[in-house]
Design an enzyme around this catalytic site. Sequence first.
Site, PDB file in Angstrom:
ATOM      1  N   GLN A  11       0.859  -1.190   0.000  1.00 36.65           N
ATOM      2  CA  GLN A  11       0.000   0.000   0.000  1.00 36.65           C
ATOM      3  C   GLN A  11       0.897   1.243   0.000  1.00 36.65           C
ATOM      4  O   GLN A  11       1.550   1.531   0.993  1.00 36.65           O
ATOM      5  CB  GLN A  11      -0.872  -0.030   1.258  1.00 36.65           C
ATOM      6  CG  GLN A  11      -1.767   1.166   1.444  1.00 36.65           C
ATOM      7  CD  GLN A  11      -2.348   1.203   2.861  1.00 36.65           C
ATOM      8  OE1 GLN A  11      -1.855   0.520   3.757  1.00 36.65           O
ATOM      9  NE2 GLN A  11      -3.364   2.001   3.063  1.00 36.65           N
ATOM     10  N   GLY A  12       0.931   1.959  -1.129  1.00 34.35           N
ATOM     11  CA  GLY A  12       1.815   3.118  -1.253  1.00 34.35           C
ATOM     12  C   GLY A  12       1.072   4.427  -1.059  1.00 34.35           C
ATOM     13  O   GLY A  12       0.819   5.152  -2.024  1.00 34.35           O
ATOM     14  N   SER A  50       4.626  -1.255   4.184  1.00 40.39           N
ATOM     15  CA  SER A  50       4.740  -2.586   4.791  1.00 40.39           C
ATOM     16  C   SER A  50       4.895  -3.659   3.721  1.00 40.39           C
ATOM     17  O   SER A  50       4.145  -3.675   2.732  1.00 40.39           O
ATOM     18  CB  SER A  50       3.493  -2.915   5.617  1.00 40.39           C
ATOM     19  OG  SER A  50       3.309  -1.963   6.619  1.00 40.39           O
ATOM     20  N   GLU A  67      -9.141  -0.953   5.834  1.00 42.67           N
ATOM     21  CA  GLU A  67      -7.961  -1.076   6.701  1.00 42.67           C
ATOM     22  C   GLU A  67      -8.352  -0.905   8.162  1.00 42.67           C
ATOM     23  O   GLU A  67      -7.949  -1.675   9.019  1.00 42.67           O
ATOM     24  CB  GLU A  67      -6.911  -0.030   6.320  1.00 42.67           C
ATOM     25  CG  GLU A  67      -5.634  -0.195   7.124  1.00 42.67           C
ATOM     26  CD  GLU A  67      -4.510   0.703   6.635  1.00 42.67           C
ATOM     27  OE1 GLU A  67      -4.811   1.824   6.168  1.00 42.67           O
ATOM     28  OE2 GLU A  67      -3.354   0.294   6.728  1.00 42.67           O
ATOM     29  N   GLU A 119      -4.423   9.834  17.973  1.00 44.97           N
ATOM     30  CA  GLU A 119      -4.891  11.232  18.020  1.00 44.97           C
ATOM     31  C   GLU A 119      -5.921  11.473  16.919  1.00 44.97           C
ATOM     32  O   GLU A 119      -6.946  12.119  17.140  1.00 44.97           O
ATOM     33  CB  GLU A 119      -3.712  12.203  17.843  1.00 44.97           C
ATOM     34  CG  GLU A 119      -2.751  12.289  19.032  1.00 44.97           C
ATOM     35  CD  GLU A 119      -1.824  11.076  19.118  1.00 44.97           C
ATOM     36  OE1 GLU A 119      -1.668  10.361  18.117  1.00 44.97           O
ATOM     37  OE2 GLU A 119      -1.274  10.841  20.209  1.00 44.97           O
TER      38      GLU A 119
HETATM   39  C1  LIG Z   1       3.646  -0.525  11.538  1.00 44.81           C
HETATM   40  C2  LIG Z   1       3.226   0.490  10.507  1.00 44.81           C
HETATM   41  C3  LIG Z   1       2.909   0.057   9.230  1.00 44.81           C
HETATM   42  C4  LIG Z   1       2.546   0.993   8.249  1.00 44.81           C
HETATM   43  N1  LIG Z   1       2.284   0.535   6.980  1.00 44.81           N
HETATM   44  C5  LIG Z   1       1.979   1.422   6.001  1.00 44.81           C
HETATM   45  C6  LIG Z   1       1.783   0.979   4.657  1.00 44.81           C
HETATM   46  O1  LIG Z   1       1.885  -0.209   4.347  1.00 44.81           O
HETATM   47  N2  LIG Z   1       1.499   1.898   3.711  1.00 44.81           N
HETATM   48  C7  LIG Z   1       1.371   3.225   4.002  1.00 44.81           C
HETATM   49  O2  LIG Z   1       1.073   4.001   3.089  1.00 44.81           O
HETATM   50  N3  LIG Z   1       1.579   3.689   5.270  1.00 44.81           N
HETATM   51  C8  LIG Z   1       1.882   2.820   6.264  1.00 44.81           C
HETATM   52  N4  LIG Z   1       2.117   3.267   7.551  1.00 44.81           N
HETATM   53  C9  LIG Z   1       2.120   4.715   7.799  1.00 44.81           C
HETATM   54  C10 LIG Z   1       0.972   5.206   8.675  1.00 44.81           C
HETATM   55  O3  LIG Z   1      -0.225   5.258   7.945  1.00 44.81           O
HETATM   56  C11 LIG Z   1       1.415   6.593   9.181  1.00 44.81           C
HETATM   57  O4  LIG Z   1       2.541   6.400  10.007  1.00 44.81           O
HETATM   58  C12 LIG Z   1       0.323   7.264   9.974  1.00 44.81           C
HETATM   59  O5  LIG Z   1      -0.747   7.647   9.138  1.00 44.81           O
HETATM   60  C13 LIG Z   1       0.863   8.524  10.700  1.00 44.81           C
HETATM   61  O6  LIG Z   1       1.540   9.361   9.811  1.00 44.81           O
HETATM   62  P1  LIG Z   1       3.025   9.892  10.124  1.00 44.81           P
HETATM   63  O7  LIG Z   1       3.854   8.725  10.539  1.00 44.81           O
HETATM   64  O8  LIG Z   1       3.450  10.701   8.966  1.00 44.81           O
HETATM   65  O9  LIG Z   1       2.840  10.835  11.412  1.00 44.81           O
HETATM   66  P2  LIG Z   1       2.319  12.329  11.415  1.00 44.81           P
HETATM   67  O10 LIG Z   1       1.077  12.425  10.605  1.00 44.81           O
HETATM   68  O11 LIG Z   1       3.459  13.224  11.028  1.00 44.81           O
HETATM   69  O12 LIG Z   1       1.948  12.538  12.917  1.00 44.81           O
HETATM   70  C14 LIG Z   1       2.923  12.832  13.934  1.00 44.81           C
HETATM   71  C15 LIG Z   1       2.197  13.015  15.255  1.00 44.81           C
HETATM   72  O13 LIG Z   1       1.293  14.144  15.173  1.00 44.81           O
HETATM   73  C16 LIG Z   1      -0.034  13.757  15.497  1.00 44.81           C
HETATM   74  N5  LIG Z   1      -0.992  14.476  14.641  1.00 44.81           N
HETATM   75  C17 LIG Z   1      -0.895  14.671  13.301  1.00 44.81           C
HETATM   76  N6  LIG Z   1      -1.972  15.359  12.862  1.00 44.81           N
HETATM   77  C18 LIG Z   1      -2.760  15.597  13.939  1.00 44.81           C
HETATM   78  C19 LIG Z   1      -4.016  16.261  14.135  1.00 44.81           C
HETATM   79  N7  LIG Z   1      -4.676  16.801  13.115  1.00 44.81           N
HETATM   80  N8  LIG Z   1      -4.530  16.309  15.390  1.00 44.81           N
HETATM   81  C20 LIG Z   1      -3.865  15.735  16.452  1.00 44.81           C
HETATM   82  N9  LIG Z   1      -2.669  15.113  16.323  1.00 44.81           N
HETATM   83  C21 LIG Z   1      -2.127  15.031  15.091  1.00 44.81           C
HETATM   84  C22 LIG Z   1      -0.083  12.255  15.173  1.00 44.81           C
HETATM   85  O14 LIG Z   1      -1.120  11.607  15.894  1.00 44.81           O
HETATM   86  C23 LIG Z   1       1.306  11.804  15.595  1.00 44.81           C
HETATM   87  O15 LIG Z   1       1.358  11.585  16.977  1.00 44.81           O
HETATM   88  C24 LIG Z   1       2.484   2.373   8.559  1.00 44.81           C
HETATM   89  C25 LIG Z   1       2.802   2.803   9.853  1.00 44.81           C
HETATM   90  C26 LIG Z   1       3.192   1.879  10.820  1.00 44.81           C
HETATM   91  C27 LIG Z   1       3.544   2.375  12.182  1.00 44.81           C
END
Ligand SMILES: Cc1cc2nc3c(=O)[nH]c(=O)nc-3n(C[C@H](O)[C@H](O)[C@H](O)COP(=O)(O)OP(=O)(O)OC[C@H]3O[C@@H](n4cnc5c(N)ncnc54)[C@H](O)[C@@H]3O)c2cc1C
Length: 396
Positions: free
Chosen positions: A132-133, A167, A250, A380
């Site tokens: 999933q990209g 992933s 998902e 969050e």
């Molecule tokens: C084990 C794992 C597997 C994954 N697999 C995939 C995959 O296969 N494909 C894929 O595309 N993605 C994947 N992801 C990515 C996942 O979808 C993102 O990590 C997730 O959506 C959070 O985005 P970010 O890491 O950029 O954090 P950010 O969005 O940068 O968030 C950072 C912090 O700020 C908080 N925050 C951000 N916006 C708000 C708001 N509006 N209000 C309150 N708090 C906020 C968040 O809760 C977090 O604590 C995976 C993640 C993990 C951990």
Amino acid sequence: MDFEYSPEQEAFRKEFRGWLEASLPPDLCLDDAADDRVASDRETFERRCLWQKTMHAAGWVGISWPKEYGGRGSTLIERVIWEEEYTAARAPVLPANMGLNLVGPTVIAWGTDEQRQRYLPRILNADEVWAQGFSEPNAGSDLANLQTKAVDKGDHYLVNGQKVWTSGAQYAHWILLLTRTDPDAPKHKGISAFLVDLKTPGITVRPLVLATGHQHFNEVFFEDVKVPKANLLGPLNQGWKVSTTTLMHERHSAGGRNNVAQVARLIELAKTLAHDGRPAWDNPIFRQKLSQLAIDCEAFKYTRLRGLTRQLRGEPPGPEGSILKLTGSELGLRIAEVAGDLLRMHALVNAPSAAVPDAPRWFNRIIAARQYTISAGTSEIQRNIIGERVLGLPKG
Ligand SMILES: Cc1cc2nc3c(=O)[nH]c(=O)nc-3n(C[C@H](O)[C@H](O)[C@H](O)COP(=O)(O)OP(=O)(O)OC[C@H]3O[C@@H](n4cnc5c(N)ncnc54)[C@H](O)[C@@H]3O)c2cc1C
């Protein structure tokens, strides 16, 4: 809520349980210490692919997919029974998991007939495994901020950009890719979804290693990657709607698989592990913590059943989806914290000890539990959804 299963449902359970007992090779059953969603090495991945083929040949894959697309067309309750039995047998997560649960249903909803015929059978038979990209370095919670571009070059699109946290991409053959196709449109409206062959020249997959040492996800780079026009999924610039279908599936499938079993094991351990010269179970604080976890597991179970009842009645999805995602992953984190307090030094090394033969399982759980509060929408973000869309609170 009716807790009884019909005779047909009981027969379905018996048939699947019997088939698993006869067919599941014991050495494939989950080693609790391992990460259960992405295989830890290629050999395990290949063996899981063979296992999925065996299951598919017997009609046990794509249980809720419509029959016309090669699924079993089972009812929702049968799908729940399937999951219960599969988890109880400690069978491995199917390697085409992402295709079966996310990409397949999205292709069924948005694909052309040619796309459905081309992609769906290969997902069911584990011939093609999907990633999933969606997420990018600056587009996770704010997914609509994604910057990977697809530019129309007449007979193809040219893709440039980077995805992250992808992933299983190290094993995957294809990726469901979200790209920006109209940089001038409002950000939710200029996105398109593509089905992209990961062998296309210009794609580089680089592993990211978790704190446990396990390679779960990857960075994926796209440099002048040519994607045929036929690989657009859904209408041009409607990728946000396409991705909503994927994310809905998902969140439904996210959440802990075996919280109840983990709490039961911690209670057993508390009765044997000494704290200050006495079993930890003699300490009322531990008993209280463990009782609270057991209560939370029950509350989780009934919330899940309430959501199921709603679906069975054909009612629109209620708040349970976000509540389950939030409470399930936060409960996993609390279980890990209590495990750390209880196991102390036994949880620090990734090796069995005489007192805790399953110490590696806890070592991995304690380190890895937080990931579930991030993947598939952070806690969050789930709280924002519950606050704004369920409780109707004003936007912050
Ligand atoms: C084990 C794992 C597997 C994954 N697999 C995939 C995959 O296969 N494909 C894929 O595309 N993605 C994947 N992801 C990515 C996942 O979808 C993102 O990590 C997730 O959506 C959070 O985005 P970010 O890491 O950029 O954090 P950010 O969005 O940068 O968030 C950072 C912090 O700020 C908080 N925050 C951000 N916006 C708000 C708001 N509006 N209000 C309150 N708090 C906020 C968040 O809760 C977090 O604590 C995976 C993640 C993990 C951990």
